[in-house]
Enzyme design. Structure first.
Site, mmCIF file in Angstrom:
data_model
loop_
_atom_site.group_PDB
_atom_site.id
_atom_site.type_symbol
_atom_site.label_atom_id
_atom_site.label_comp_id
_atom_site.label_asym_id
_atom_site.label_seq_id
_atom_site.Cartn_x
_atom_site.Cartn_y
_atom_site.Cartn_z
ATOM 1 N NE ARG A 166 -6.288 -10.389 -50.704
ATOM 2 C CZ ARG A 166 -7.036 -10.017 -51.735
ATOM 3 N NH1 ARG A 166 -8.339 -10.011 -51.650
ATOM 4 N NH2 ARG A 166 -6.473 -9.611 -52.858
ATOM 5 C CD GLN A 213 -5.677 -10.611 -56.620
ATOM 6 O OE1 GLN A 213 -6.160 -11.104 -55.612
ATOM 7 N NE2 GLN A 213 -6.221 -9.576 -57.229
#
Ligand SMILES: Nc1ncnc2c1ncn2[C@@H]1O[C@H](COP(=O)(O)OP(=O)(O)OP(=O)(O)O)[C@@H](O)[C@H]1O
Ligand SMILES: [Mg+2]
Length: 743
Positions: free
Chosen positions: A601, A249
């Site tokens: 997400r 990430q």
């Protein structure tokens, strides 16, 4: 405190009290949760004073979230515990001891605007032309140097032999000296000066090293050199450093983030305990599988196995629209259906995109459907500066009495017209009842306006009047084009060569699309009606400021957050991944990580969408699907596109080996057609005069402008619109220009 709500590995990580600890794990595996529970555990079960604990995050939103989470475990967080961003923590340290490095404790912090003003003063002193070296360029360069911890002295040492750097080095010295004179620090200085303070004052450093026995960092993968060093200093003595992160990430390379910081943690802190979390609690299995199918295409990554005991959930919805409007309609329609059929609130839905300009088509559809929305970490489309400026110009064209618009844009772009000049015209105005604009022809009656300002005013007047003359005959889009051309606004932003300026250019082109859409649907498309319609829209904006609303944000802004339903939109080549990634494998990997962040997400439902055509760079053009779409495991996608939007076209040839993953090309059951046969708009157009063939997507080299990408080919097959790395978009005649294809 009840630790039974954690899984075994999480609990183990939470229970270690001393020593360096790294928790690495994929998205949604509870890293942030472990971090907050660890802090609560230290206080509740080990009698550590809150004043000895520090926790660092990247955004204010994340810091507040962390305080709330800890608060819900052990009661409100007091100010004794330091929870904040890198910057806020540095400010706190500097306020106490800035005098040790020659600043008063009331030093001021310069924001971007202040920084620019200061740079301007430096330019003047050094005789630098801001047309040749835009302020923004220097600002960016200084920031990059500071993120790498290069003071002017160090930068000078490193680049002394490079004559091209001489000018910059001089500027950097002067800028820094002036900051000091003003007792000011810019944002990057906050980090650097804190490090300097520690370096030069062992007693100050010892104080903090003794005070903060336990230090925590969330999202460690995104720390840059300076932040990393600061942590090293603070943790050096006690070595009780607890960091969590996920190399997959890391999405801030462009701000100096160094993914190595996480990979080399064990070397930096020998004896570190490493915990790997493998269970994901956030997402349904299909969502997780999809994320994995994309991220495995990044070479050089440590493979992680992330699993969930959640059920598969629904398939991932895949939609391909005719254009961006169609795409937005699909998304909003889905949200409506969800709300009708299930108990969702608007803020359960997040629309994630790569670039700010993309929000516009979604905002329009949301407004049409009277649904409230929020743009997180950014402004709504019609609130963005460049859009407000251009609207102000157009309002003045229709209404010369609009003094508010006049004041907004009279010195935008710069025309040497300051507040004093405006005051003088206003004084004149009070006697005559003319508007500010109408006063310009009477400048001779106004005293004390300098020649430069007079010239600027007259030019401005002529610009507005010239456009006004066309008001009843020209299309709105023609007026808009002429306005852009006369203001030279695109070139001015292009010169800045910054990510912000690029976003503004995107928005300016996006506004052209708004105008064209208006022209298509209205019978007499004139500027008055257009402005009336637009001001209604902006009014609606104001009503919608309620708590609940569909969430719109860029992928970068979504880091660390989670939402029940996510729409990942605009999955197209040259948009996501961005154009910059085409030639740069590292950049492509970073974009892929961004895609991984986006997918992960989602908790319950995920939709991935793109359009077959899009208005971009001010043109309506066919688009190729993103390579990331091809990489996605096709067996868990459900095609929700209309029949006539069923895909099948020739994907562009792979240019770099890893540009299209091997997986994807092998994939049998692809939605995106086989690599045979050509269809429709993507057919290459042969240039008449040359043997080389140019088509949208072809890479070219121009003798003067360097590398570029063909954006479109004119009907004659010869006029090419090319986006050059060096100077932005240009129209080039393929038969006449010194240009060749490079593959
Ligand atoms: N052991 C657990 N039991 C139940 N829920 C959990 C557990 N661990 C984490 N969760 C939940 O899973 C979700 C993801 O957790 P969290 O945000 O801490 O993950 P993360 O690893 O920090 O994710 P990201 O990489 O996106 O920052 C949260 O809603 C959290 O409350
Ligand atoms: Mg997290």
């Amino acid at each position: 405190m009840d630790l039974s709500i954690l899984n075994d590995v999480q609990r183990k990580a939470v229970e270690v009290v001393d020593g360096p600890i790294l928790v690495v794990a994929g998205a949604g595996s509870g890293k942030t949760r472990v971090l907050t529970h660890r802090i609560a555990n230290l206080i509740e079960n080990h009698d550590i004073f809150p004043s000895g604990i520090m926790a660092i995050t990247f955004t204010n939103k994340a810091a507040n979230e962390m305080k709330t989470r800890i608060g819900s475990l052990i009661g409100p967080v007091t100010s004794q515990m330091w929870v904040g961003t890198f910057h806020s923590i540095c400010v706190r340290i500097l306020r106490r001891d800035a005098d040790r490095i020659g600043y008063t404790s009331d030093f001021v912090i310069y924001d971007t605007q202040d920084q620019k003003a200061l740079l301007k003063a430096c330019y003047k002193e050094l005789n630098i032309d801001d047309k040749q070296t835009p302020l923004k360029t220097s600002q960016f360069k200084i920031s990059a140097a500071k993120n790498d911890m290069l003071t002017p002295e160090l930068y000078d040492m490193q680049n002394a032999s490079d004559y091209r750097e001489k000018g910059f080095i001089k500027l950097y010295y002067l800028y820094q000296a002036k900051l000091k004179q003003n007792q000011a620090m810019d944002f990057d200085d906050l980090m650097l000066k804190t490090i300097e303070l520690f370096k030069q004052n062992q007693d100050v450093l010892s104080y903090y090293q003794n005070k903060f026995k336990y230090i925590h960092v969330d999202e460690y993968q995104d720390t840059n050199r300076a932040q990393y060093t600061l942590i090293q200093y603070l943790a050096a003595k006690n070595r009780n450093l607890f960091v969590v992160g996920d190399a997959d990430q890391s999405i801030y390379k462009w701000r100096g983030a160094d993914i190595r910081n996480i990979r080399e943690f064990e070397e930096d802190f020998p004896g570190a305990q490493i915990f790997k979390l493998e269970q994901n609690y956030r997402s349904k299995k299909n969502i997780l599988d999809l994320a994995n199918s994309v991220i495995v295409n990044n070479p050089n990554r440590r493979d992680k196995s992330l699993w969930t005991d959640q059920d598969s959930g629904e398939k991932i919805g895949y939609f391909r629209g005719y254009d961006e409007k169609d795409e937005a309609k699909f998304v909003i329609e889905r949200i409506r259906t969800f709300i009708r059929e299930k108990e969702y609130k608007l803020s359960d839905f997040a629309i994630l995109y790569r670039t700010n300009a993309q929000s516009r088509s979604f905002e329009d559809q949301l407004m049409l459907n009277a649904m409230a929305y929020k743009v997180i970490g950014g402004l709504k489309f019609y609130e963005r500066k460049e859009i407000k400026d251009l609207l102000a110009y157009m309002k003045l064209v229709v209404n010369p009495n609009d003094d508010v618009s006049f004041i907004r844009v009279i010195n935008e772009p710069k025309r040497s017209i300051g507040g004093k000049t405006i005051e003088k015209i206003q004084a004149f105005q009070s006697k005559t009842e003319l508007s500010l604009l109408e006063s310009i022809p009477h400048l001779s009656q106004i005293e004390g306006i300098g020649a430069k300002a007079q010239k600027g005013l007259v030019e401005f007047y002529e610009l507005i009047m010239g456009l006004k003359a066309k008001l009843d005959t020209a299309f709105v889009s023609q007026i808009y084009d002429e306005l852009l051309e006369k203001l030279n606004i695109i070139s001015l932003y292009e010169l800045e060569r910054s990510i912000e300026a690029d976003a503004r250019i995107d928005n300016i082109y996006e506004f052209k699309t708004v105008i064209e859409e208006f022209e298509k649907r209205s019978e007499s498309p004139n500027l008055r009606d257009f402005l009336a319609e637009t001001s209604l829209r902006s009014d609606q904006d104001n009503i919608e400021e309620q708590e609940d609303g569909v969430l719109l944000m860029t992928l970068h802004a979504s880091k660390g957050l989670e939402f029940p339903v996510v729409f990942l939109v605009g999955l197209e080549d040259n948009l996501f991944p961005s154009f910059r990634a085409m030639d740069d494998p590292e950049e492509l990997e970073e974009e892929r990580r961004l895609c991984y962040v986006g997918i992960t997400r989602a908790e319950e439902r995920l939709f991935v969408t793109h359009a077959r055509n899009r208005n971009q760079y001010g043109r309506f053009e066919p688009r190729h699907p993103s390579p990331f779409l091809r990489e996605m495991d096709q067996s868990i996608l459900e095609n929700l596109s209309d029949q006539n939007e069923m895909p099948s076209f020739d994907p562009p040839k792979p240019k770099k080996e890893n540009y299209f993953s091997k997986n994807a090309l092998k994939s049998k059951q692809s939605f995106f057609g086989k690599a045979s046969g050509t269809q429709g708009n993507t057919t290459p157009v042969a240039s008449a005069s040359q043997s080389a063939t140019y088509f949208a997507g072809a890479k070219v080299n121009h003798k003067v402008f360097g590398m570029g990408l063909v954006i479109s080919v004119g009907a004659d097959g010869e006029m090419l619109t090319i986006a050059f790395d060096s100077c932005g978009i240009k129209k080039i005649h393929s038969g006449l220009a010194p240009i060749r294809r490079v593959d």
